[in-house]
Motif scaffolding. Structure first.
Motif, PDB file in Angstrom:
ATOM      1  N   SER A  32       1.112  -1.286  -0.036  1.00  0.00           N
ATOM      2  CA  SER A  32       0.026   0.127  -0.143  1.00  0.00           C
ATOM      3  C   SER A  32       0.800   1.206   0.078  1.00  0.00           C
ATOM      4  O   SER A  32       2.040   1.026   0.550  1.00  0.00           O
ATOM      5  CB  SER A  32      -1.068   0.064   1.229  1.00  0.00           C
ATOM      6  N   ASP A  82       0.411   3.988   1.537  1.00  0.00           N
ATOM      7  CA  ASP A  82       0.034   4.626   2.877  1.00  0.00           C
ATOM      8  C   ASP A  82       0.579   3.814   3.934  1.00  0.00           C
ATOM      9  O   ASP A  82       0.563   2.563   3.843  1.00  0.00           O
ATOM     10  CB  ASP A  82      -1.239   5.190   3.174  1.00  0.00           C
ATOM     11  N   TYR A  89      -5.160   2.773   2.092  1.00  0.00           N
ATOM     12  CA  TYR A  89      -5.543   3.653   0.836  1.00  0.00           C
ATOM     13  C   TYR A  89      -6.086   2.593  -0.326  1.00  0.00           C
ATOM     14  O   TYR A  89      -5.176   1.844  -0.684  1.00  0.00           O
ATOM     15  CB  TYR A  89      -4.406   4.654   0.441  1.00  0.00           C
ATOM     16  N   ASN A 112       2.224  13.673   9.282  1.00  0.00           N
ATOM     17  CA  ASN A 112       1.301  14.176   8.334  1.00  0.00           C
ATOM     18  C   ASN A 112      -0.091  14.366   9.087  1.00  0.00           C
ATOM     19  O   ASN A 112      -1.084  14.176   8.381  1.00  0.00           O
ATOM     20  CB  ASN A 112       1.164  13.177   7.228  1.00  0.00           C
ATOM     21  N   LEU A 168      -2.087  13.136   3.314  1.00  0.00           N
ATOM     22  CA  LEU A 168      -1.104  12.372   2.511  1.00  0.00           C
ATOM     23  C   LEU A 168       0.404  12.643   2.608  1.00  0.00           C
ATOM     24  O   LEU A 168       0.646  13.708   3.003  1.00  0.00           O
ATOM     25  CB  LEU A 168      -1.333  12.705   0.839  1.00  0.00           C
ATOM     26  N   TRP A 169       1.302  11.882   2.473  1.00  0.00           N
ATOM     27  CA  TRP A 169       2.489  11.757   2.762  1.00  0.00           C
ATOM     28  C   TRP A 169       3.461  12.596   1.940  1.00  0.00           C
ATOM     29  O   TRP A 169       4.395  13.362   1.953  1.00  0.00           O
ATOM     30  CB  TRP A 169       3.281  10.681   3.213  1.00  0.00           C
ATOM     31  N   TYR A 191      -5.890  14.211   1.367  1.00  0.00           N
ATOM     32  CA  TYR A 191      -6.097  13.558   2.757  1.00  0.00           C
ATOM     33  C   TYR A 191      -6.633  12.371   2.498  1.00  0.00           C
ATOM     34  O   TYR A 191      -7.590  11.938   1.313  1.00  0.00           O
ATOM     35  CB  TYR A 191      -6.763  14.415   3.746  1.00  0.00           C
ATOM     36  N   ASP A 192      -6.651  11.491   3.740  1.00  0.00           N
ATOM     37  CA  ASP A 192      -7.415  10.264   3.892  1.00  0.00           C
ATOM     38  C   ASP A 192      -8.221  10.358   4.975  1.00  0.00           C
ATOM     39  O   ASP A 192      -7.815  10.502   6.224  1.00  0.00           O
ATOM     40  CB  ASP A 192      -6.437   9.116   4.178  1.00  0.00           C
ATOM     41  N   GLN A 242     -11.181   9.591   0.079  1.00  0.00           N
ATOM     42  CA  GLN A 242      -9.339   9.548  -0.064  1.00  0.00           C
ATOM     43  C   GLN A 242      -8.883  10.313  -1.528  1.00  0.00           C
ATOM     44  O   GLN A 242      -9.760   9.902  -2.241  1.00  0.00           O
ATOM     45  CB  GLN A 242      -9.225   8.113  -0.240  1.00  0.00           C
ATOM     46  N   TYR A 295      -2.675   9.178  -4.490  1.00  0.00           N
ATOM     47  CA  TYR A 295      -1.316   9.378  -4.957  1.00  0.00           C
ATOM     48  C   TYR A 295      -1.020   9.222  -6.216  1.00  0.00           C
ATOM     49  O   TYR A 295      -1.676   8.212  -6.943  1.00  0.00           O
ATOM     50  CB  TYR A 295      -0.330   8.317  -4.221  1.00  0.00           C
ATOM     51  N   ALA A 317       5.373   4.459   1.648  1.00  0.00           N
ATOM     52  CA  ALA A 317       5.503   5.896   2.505  1.00  0.00           C
ATOM     53  C   ALA A 317       6.928   5.841   3.177  1.00  0.00           C
ATOM     54  O   ALA A 317       7.566   4.637   3.461  1.00  0.00           O
ATOM     55  CB  ALA A 317       4.465   5.804   3.663  1.00  0.00           C
ATOM     56  N   GLN A 363       7.375   7.129   9.358  1.00  0.00           N
ATOM     57  CA  GLN A 363       6.301   7.736   9.757  1.00  0.00           C
ATOM     58  C   GLN A 363       6.482   7.331  11.185  1.00  0.00           C
ATOM     59  O   GLN A 363       6.558   6.171  11.819  1.00  0.00           O
ATOM     60  CB  GLN A 363       5.109   7.272   9.118  1.00  0.00           C
TER      61      GLN A 363
END
Length: 797
Positions: free
Chosen positions: A117, A119, A124, A217, A249-250, A255-256, A286, A289, A785, A788
């Motif tokens: 994924s 994220d 996502y 984020n 979003l990174w 955004y999510d 969502q 990306y 990603a 984080q």
């Protein structure tokens, strides 16, 4: 102003107050039912926030049971006593990941399983991708408390994604069959294994849980659960839970965001029977990306993102005026768009009666229903607006309405456990595509595409399709315990899936062709499975499984997705192939060895898969507006091996390692309009040949720390294997401390999770737009990603 659907706590509490009125004075103890895969399991009555209890049979043979403390578990529990390869994830194991992490992402620690994924939470959906032994998620089976969840593809037509069907905190456990799912799993897509998710039961004691997560984020996640406890002497109880997740979003804007509610009521009945009802509501918005290529990665870098909220930049790019960084790419026109989004609202509910008529006869029946509405957007420069703007917004509106039931009788006589049942589902899947007008530069912007469907701005509707599907499956199996140490399970299932569509609206001017419509049937009266388990010495057992499986034809609208659906093509292509297309089938062979003691658990297995009638999307244009057809392109042969070991050398310490190897190759070359494509003997794309998984967990007092790591070898991006993405090693860290009881708060806990500990730059999802035969420069993938951080404070009351 961003408009988001929200649910207040007062709404949740008012819903709680209404539940007893609908379920007055019902009755007694947790039911136990036979698991016809060859082991016995206690029906789901896992207590919240505790490890799953060791599984026992109603009348287990007199032998010493192997018990493993929940505090000492590694990430996997091996399927002791099962006639096939089974591994499990318990609730306590899921606590090692950041709250809100998809259960499927946690499964990535299992041997033979790959989850990707873009994220860190794995939520996502466009990028969510799970493989088991080379089979993609659309070829696996998924259920939640026996409710079928379909094939989990992004544009789902017969189910619901795992993350939208249950809040991760309410997952009691996940059972995974890597080779072949049990005959009674409600799925028409599991050529490979099956993933069965179980929700937590309501607690017997009144109370609740609160959890708050903060992180990278601007991530914020709130979880609240209220348990009624036993409301009367019969044990009636329920819970209601609410989760809200908000995370940018990174990379890039957007955004999510999601709101989700779960509720469950349990009513014990006489003789260990029960009736349980589960409900889920979710609302998700969502942002996407941007899809990457090797050229984009090497010229712009991994942080390439869409323009949102910069409408001017997207508008000028549609006019051929690009940012300096994008001018370095081979295709700046497609390197970024204004935005892409997905918006979904779902309702899912199930009611299960587990009735023990006698100590030998059990009836289990589940009724369920599911409704889904929503829309997805993509701001495209390929369709100008009537007002002169060089771009427009393409919108797709998938809708699902399905319902069904499954019922099965289990009868024990002598050394036999006979199980027979049926599953029926009727489903409607409707989908439309629209184009809506974008404003001229200086006269407004497209704003936030998730705030609502812009009905007043629709200027074109290329197509509308309506699908209807009838699914009927019958199964019969017998688990024969020949001796106390030897068990054989044998049975078969019969499957009929009749599906078809109508096209009420279509535009030849936009589509350029007549859209496929018609009906297809996938059926097989005899899909057998035989498996066995032999405990030849204390703690030592051998198992094997042979199964024949079939997948029904997937459904989707015209040119919409990467699934090999016959309805994605033109009417002429559909007509030319419908009489020769056959459903995908396979034979799966696996055998293995288990060793289980409190000190050490070990698993080793070998498997072979012969996959026939492989359906493949054949593209004759680029990935932006492809002309596609589906052809039977032959078979795939897979040979593989897996080994896992968990060591618990001292109290509180567990060390887990697994290794897997898979050699999955195509059996034939493929002939297309461009000629013969040399695919014979080439590796199947997207799945690594080698994998290593490791996890070290140590607990002392109220403190727990763990580190897990995963290595994936390189993955092919094309069918001819002339382009691949490199392998990588990814590590994650978690530390948690339980402060004990403080005032009214019980088990006050603080935790820290670090995703991608070494800040590795790596490619995650690799087939979101399908795979090409050769390196065209448009071989798409998504980046994973970067590092984080997430901190959580939680407590019970």
């Amino acid at each position: 102003m961003i408009t988001r659907q929200a649910l207040t706590l007062s709404t949740v509490l008012s819903g709680v107050a209404m539940i007893p009125a609908f379920f007055p004075g019902l009755l007694s103890s947790p039911a136990r039912a036979a698991d016809t895969s060859g082991r016995t399991t206690e029906a789901s009555s896992r207590a919240p926030h505790a490890a799953a209890a060791p599984k026992t049979a109603r009348k287990a043979p007199a032998k010493k049971e192997v018990r493993i403390s929940g505090h000492d578990e590694a990430i996997t529990v091996f399927g002791h006593g099962s006639t096939r390869q089974m591994t499990s994830i318990t609730h306590s194991m899921m606590l090692q990941s950041a709250p809100g992490t998809s259960p499927l992402k946690v499964l990535s620690q299992l041997p033979g399983v790959v989850y990707q994924s873009a994220d860190p939470f794995g939520t996502y959906e466009y990028s969510s991708q799970i493989f088991m032994r080379g089979f993609s998620q659309s070829q696996l089976g998924f259920t939640l408390d026996d409710i079928p969840l379909g094939d989990q593809q992004f544009n789902n037509y017969n189910g619901l994604s795992v993350t939208r069907s249950i809040i991760s905190d309410d997952v009691g456990g996940v059972d995974v069959s890597q080779g072949a799912g049990a005959i009674d799993v409600a799925s028409t897509s599991n050529l490979g294994g099956a993933i069965q998710i179980h929700s937590l039961d309501p607690a017997h004691k009144r109370g609740g849980t609160v959890s708050q997560t903060f992180g990278s984020n601007s991530a914020m996640r709130t979880y609240v659960r209220l348990d009624s406890g036993d409301l009367n002497k019969t044990g009636t109880r329920f819970y209601v839970a609410y989760a809200r997740t908000n995370m940018n979003l990174w990379k890039g804007g957007g955004y999510d965001y999601s709101d989700q509610v779960n509720a469950k009521i349990a009513q014990p009945l006489a003789r260990g029977s029960s009736i349980k009802a589960f409900f889920d509501w979710s609302s998700t918005q969502q942002f996407d990306y941007q899809d990457m290529t090797m050229n984009y990665l090497h010229t712009v870098g991994p942080n390439l993102a869409n323009y949102y909220p910069d409408y001017t930049a997207a508008y000028q790019a549609a006019q051929g005026i690009y940012r300096p960084a994008l001018q370095k790419t081979n295709d700046p026109y497609d390197a970024a768009y204004y935005a892409g989004t997905a918006n979904r609202v779902d309702y899912l509910g199930g009611l299960t009666l587990d009735e023990n008529f006698t100590d030998r006869l059990n009836l289990k029946t589940t009724l369920y229903g599911h409704a889904d509405t929503g829309y997805s957007t993509w701001t495209t420069p390929y369709m100008p607006s009537p007002n002169g703007a060089p771009l427009s917004q393409r919108i797709q509106t998938p809708e699902i309405a399905r319902g069904g039931f499954q019922t099965a009788l289990t009868y024990k006589i002598a050394r036999h456990t006979i199980n027979a049942g049926v599953w029926y589902e009727y489903g409607n899947f409707n989908e439309s595509r629209y184009f809506t007008e974008a404003p001229v530069l200086g006269q407004g912007t497209l704003g936030n595409p998730t705030t609502g469907f812009p009905t007043s701005k629709v200027f074109a509707q290329p197509w509308q399709e309506a699908f209807s599907t009838n699914t009927f499956v019958f199964h019969l199996q017998d688990t024969y315990r020949i001796t106390k140490t030897l068990t054989i399970n044998a049975g078969f299932k019969s499957m009929i899936v009749n599906a078809g569509n109508s096209v009420p609206t279509q535009s030849l001017a936009i589509n350029g062709t007549q859209i496929a419509q018609g009906r297809l049937e996938a059926s097989n009266a005899f899909l057998p499975q035989v498996s066995a388990n032999w405990r030849f010495l204390p703690h030592h057992e051998l198992f094997f499984d042979v199964s024949h499986n079939m997948r029904s034809f997937p459904e989707d609208g015209y040119g919409t997705n990467v699934s090999a659906t016959p309805w994605t093509s033109s009417q002429s292509a559909f007509q030319s192939t419908k009489n020769t297309l056959r459903p995908e089938t396979d034979w799966v062979y696996e055998g293995g060895y288990r060793y289980t003691t409190p000190f050490l658990s070990a698993l080793a297995s070998l498997y072979r898969i012969n996959f026939s009638n492989r359906l493949q999307l054949i593209n004759s244009q680029s990935g932006i507006n492809p002309i596609t057809a589906v052809e039977n392109v032959g078979g795939v042969t897979t040979n593989g091996a897996e080994a896992s070991v968990t060591i618990r050398p001292v109290d509180g310490l567990s060390i887990y390692n697994s290794f897997s190897y898979a050699h999955s190759t195509y059996d034939q070359d493929v002939t297309t309009a461009s000629g013969v494509q040399a695919t014979r003997g080439n590796l199947v794309p997207n799945y690594p040949q080698f994998m290593y998984k490791g996890n070290i967990t140590y607990r002392i007092g109220g403190f727990e720390v763990h580190v897990d790591g995963t290595y994936l070898s390189s993955r092919q991006l094309t069918y001819t294997n002339d382009l691949h993405v490199p392998g990588y090693f990814l590590a994650n860290f978690e530390a948690r401390y339980n402060f004990g009881n403080i005032s009214v708060l019980k088990g006050l806990t603080a935790s820290l999770n670090i995703y991608n500990l070494a800040n590795k730059t790596y490619v995650s999802t690799t087939n979101e737009l399908g795979n090409n035969f050769v390196n065209t420069g448009y071989n798409y993938f998504l980046m994973g990603a970067p590092r984080q951080f997430f901190g959580t404070v939680s407590a019970h009351f």
